[in-house]
Design a protein around this motif. Structure first.
Motif, PDB file in Angstrom:
ATOM      1  N   SER A  15      -3.504  13.356   7.237  1.00  0.00           N
ATOM      2  CA  SER A  15      -3.858  12.347   6.235  1.00  0.00           C
ATOM      3  C   SER A  15      -3.509  12.824   4.827  1.00  0.00           C
ATOM      4  O   SER A  15      -2.986  12.063   4.011  1.00  0.00           O
ATOM      5  N   THR A 319      -1.960   7.481  12.048  1.00  0.00           N
ATOM      6  CA  THR A 319      -2.427   7.433  10.659  1.00  0.00           C
ATOM      7  C   THR A 319      -1.511   6.549   9.810  1.00  0.00           C
ATOM      8  O   THR A 319      -1.983   5.773   8.966  1.00  0.00           O
ATOM      9  N   TYR A 323      -2.773   3.202   7.757  1.00  0.00           N
ATOM     10  CA  TYR A 323      -2.651   3.080   6.302  1.00  0.00           C
ATOM     11  C   TYR A 323      -1.755   1.914   5.909  1.00  0.00           C
ATOM     12  O   TYR A 323      -2.103   1.105   5.041  1.00  0.00           O
TER      13      TYR A 323
END
Length: 474
Positions: A15, A319, A323
Motif C-alpha cells: 500500500s 490493492t 484504490y
C-alpha cells in the motif's frame, strides 16, 4: 540506479509502495491532462469550436508517433524492472540504451513521413472544408517537435522504473505548466490563432525534453556508455515483444479516433467532432487517478515477479483494483451529476463573438452532456480491465497483454462503431462506449482470475518462472 531504492519495491508494504509510485504519477498525469483541458478551453474560447475539431483530427498521427516512445518506455521498463529484481544491473543499462536508440530512429522516420504526406493524412483523418486549413496549420508545427515528445515519453517511464517517481512527475508537470502559459502568450496576447496553439505545444515538448536530458546527465544512476546505444538483437526483441503491446493499444486508439472522426462526419457534422474532442480530453483528465494507480502498479508487480515474491504480486493486484475502483466510482458520480457544468467550461457565450460562433457554441452545449454521460456510463468497472492487462505486461507475458489491451478498442468498440451508427446515427457512437467497456471488463476479469491462480501460486518453482521469462537472467 540506486540498488537500495529499487530494492524497496520488494520490501516495503504494498500500500505504501503504491501510494509512493501512484501519487507522483497521478499528479503528473493530472497536470498533463489539465494542460490538454486548458489548451482545449483556450482554443475553444479564443479561436472557436472548429479549432477543437481541427486539433481532434490531428491527434491520431501526433498521438501515434508520441506513442512510439511510450511503448518503448513501458515495454523496455518492464524488462528493466525485472532485470533489477533479479539483480542484473548490466542488463538494465543495455535495455535503457537500446530503448533510446529505437525511440529516436523510429519517431524521426515517422515524423518525416508525416510531413511528406500531410495533406493525404489530414483528409484521411476526417477533416472537411470547414476546418482543414486550421488542422494543417496545427499539424505542421506540432510535428516539428514530435521526436522530442517520443523521447520524453520513453524517458519518463525509465525514470519511474529507476525508482524516482517524483522526477517523472516533474517531467510531466513542467511542460504542461509551460504550455498553458505559452497558450496565453501566443493565442491571447500575440493573437497568433491556431499557429499560436501549435507553437505553445512545441515549446512544451522542448521543455520536457530538456528536463529529462538534464535528469539522465545529472541525477540518474543509469550511467550509459556509447556501447549501450548499439542495438543488440536479443535485447531489441525482448523490448519489442512488450513494447508492441502498448504500441498496438495506442495504434488502435489512433485508428479508433480516425474511424470516430469519419463516422461522426458521415452521420453528424464537424461540431460532433468537437463534441468528441471535449469528451476525449475529459477521459484523460477525469481518469488521472486511475491511470496513476495503474502506472504505479507496473514497476511493483514487475519487480516482485522478477524477485519471485508472488504473494506481493497478488497483493499489488488487489490493492491496485481497490484504490483505482474508489477513484473510478467518484469520477462516475461527478460526471453523471454535473455534465452541463463541465461542458460549459469549454465554450464562450461572450457577446463579442459573431452569430455563427455563438450558434455553434450553443449546439455544443446541447449535444455534449448526454454524450459525456454515455461514454462514462460504466466507469466504475473499467479498473479491472486496466489492471488486468497491465499485470500480463508487468510479468513479461506479451501475447496475453496485447490481446487484453486490445479488447475494448479493437475487438469491441471498433466493430460496434461500424454496426450501431447506421441504425442509431450519432447516438450509436456514444452507446458503443459503455457496451465495449462492459464486454472488455468481463473478458479481462476472467483471464486475470485464471492467471493469478496459475502464475502466483506460492508453490510455483523458480525453474518454472525462469522458463517463462528466459531473458531475465542474460
Amino acid at each position: 540506479m540506486s540498488r537500495n531504492r529499487s530494492a524497496e519495491l520488494g520490501t516495503k508494504p504494498i500500500s505504501k509502495l503504491l501510494i509512493q509510485q501512484a501519487v507522483p504519477a497521478s499528479i503528473g498525469i493530472l497536470v498533463m491532462s489539465l494542460n490538454m483541458i486548458v489548451d482545449t478551453i483556450f482554443v475553444g474560447r479564443w479561436i472557436g469550436p472548429l479549432a477543437i475539431s481541427a486539433i481532434t483530427v490531428v491527434i491520431p498521427v501526433t498521438f501515434f508517433i508520441g506513442a512510439i516512445g511510450l511503448a518503448v518506455g513501458i515495454g523496455g521498463s518492464s524488462v528493466l524492472s525485472r532485470a533489477l529484481g533479479a539483480g542484473n544491473h548490466e542488463k538494465a543499462l543495455r535495455v535503457f540504451g537500446n530503448q533510446t536508440t529505437i525511440t529516436f530512429i523510429t519517431s524521426a522516420v515517422l515524423a518525416i513521413l508525416g510531413l511528406v504526406f500531410q495533406y493525404q493524412l489530414i483528409n484521411f483523418f476526417g477533416a472537411d472544408d470547414s476546418f482543414r486549413e486550421l488542422a494543417l496549420t496545427y499539424y505542421r508545427i506540432v510535428l516539428y517537435g514530435i521526436v522530442m515528445l517520443a523521447m520524453c515519453m520513453m524517458g519518463n517511464n525509465v525514470i519511474r522504473a529507476e525508482g524516482k517517481p517524483k522526477f517523472a512527475m516533474y517531467a510531466m508537470m513542467l511542460p504542461a505548466i509551460g504550455n498553458i502559459f505559452m497558450d496565453w502568450i501566443f493565442i491571447k496576447v500575440f493573437n497568433m490563432g491556431m499557429a499560436g496553439a501549435a507553437w505553445a505545444t512545441f515549446v512544451s515538448y522542448a521543455v520536457c525534453f530538456a528536463f529529462i536530458l538534464w535528469f539522465f546527465i545529472a541525477k540518474s544512476e543509469l550511467r550509459l556508455k556509447w556501447q549501450s546505444f548499439i542495438l543488440k538483437r536479443k535485447i531489441v526483441n525482448e523490448i519489442n515483444a512488450l513494447s508492441f503491446v502498448t504500441l498496438a493499444r495506442q495504434g488502435t486508439i489512433a485508428v479508433l479516433t480516425i474511424l470516430l472522426n469519419n463516422v461522426l462526419i458521415r452521420y453528424g457534422d464537424s461540431l460532433d467532432i468537437a463534441v468528441y474532442g471535449i469528451i476525449s480530453r475529459m477521459l484523460m483528465f477525469a481518469l488521472f487517478p486511475v491511470i496513476g494507480v495503474n502506472q504505479g502498479f507496473l514497476p511493483i508487480a514487475g519487480y516482485n515477479y522478477g524477485a519471485k515474491k508472488f504473494g506481493r504480486v497478488r497483493e499489488s493486484i488487489n490493492t491496485s483494483i481497490k484504490y483505482s475502483g474508489f477513484f473510478a466510482l467518484l469520477i462516475f458520480a461527478i460526471i453523471m451529476l454535473f455534465p452541463t457544468q463541465i461542458v460549459s467550461i469549454f465554450i464562450s457565450n461572450s457577446s463579442s463573438l459573431d452569430a455563427s460562433t455563438l450558434a455553434n457554441n450553443e449546439e455544443i452545449l446541447k449535444r455534449t452532456p448526454s454524450a459525456l454521460r454515455w461514454v462514462f456510463a460504466v466507469t466504475p468497472v473499467i479498473v479491472i480491465q486496466l489492471i488486468g492487462a497491465s499485470y500480463f505486461q508487468a510479468i513479461g507475458k506479451a501475447i496475453p497483454a496485447l490481446l487484453l489491451s486490445l479488447t475494448k478498442q479493437g475487438f469491441f468498440l471498433i466493430p460496434l462503431l461500424l454496426i450501431l451508427p447506421p441504425f442509431m446515427g450519432v447516438l450509436g457512437v456514444w452507446v458503443s462506449f459503455p457496451i465495449a467497456d462492459t464486454l472488455a471488463t468481463i473478458l479481462t476479469g476472467y483471464y486475470l482470475n485464471r492467471a493469478v491462480k496459475k502464475d502466483l501460486n506460492p508453490n510455483i518453482s523458480a525453474e518454472a518462472v525462469a522458463v517463462a521469462n528466459p531473458g531475465d537472467h542474460d
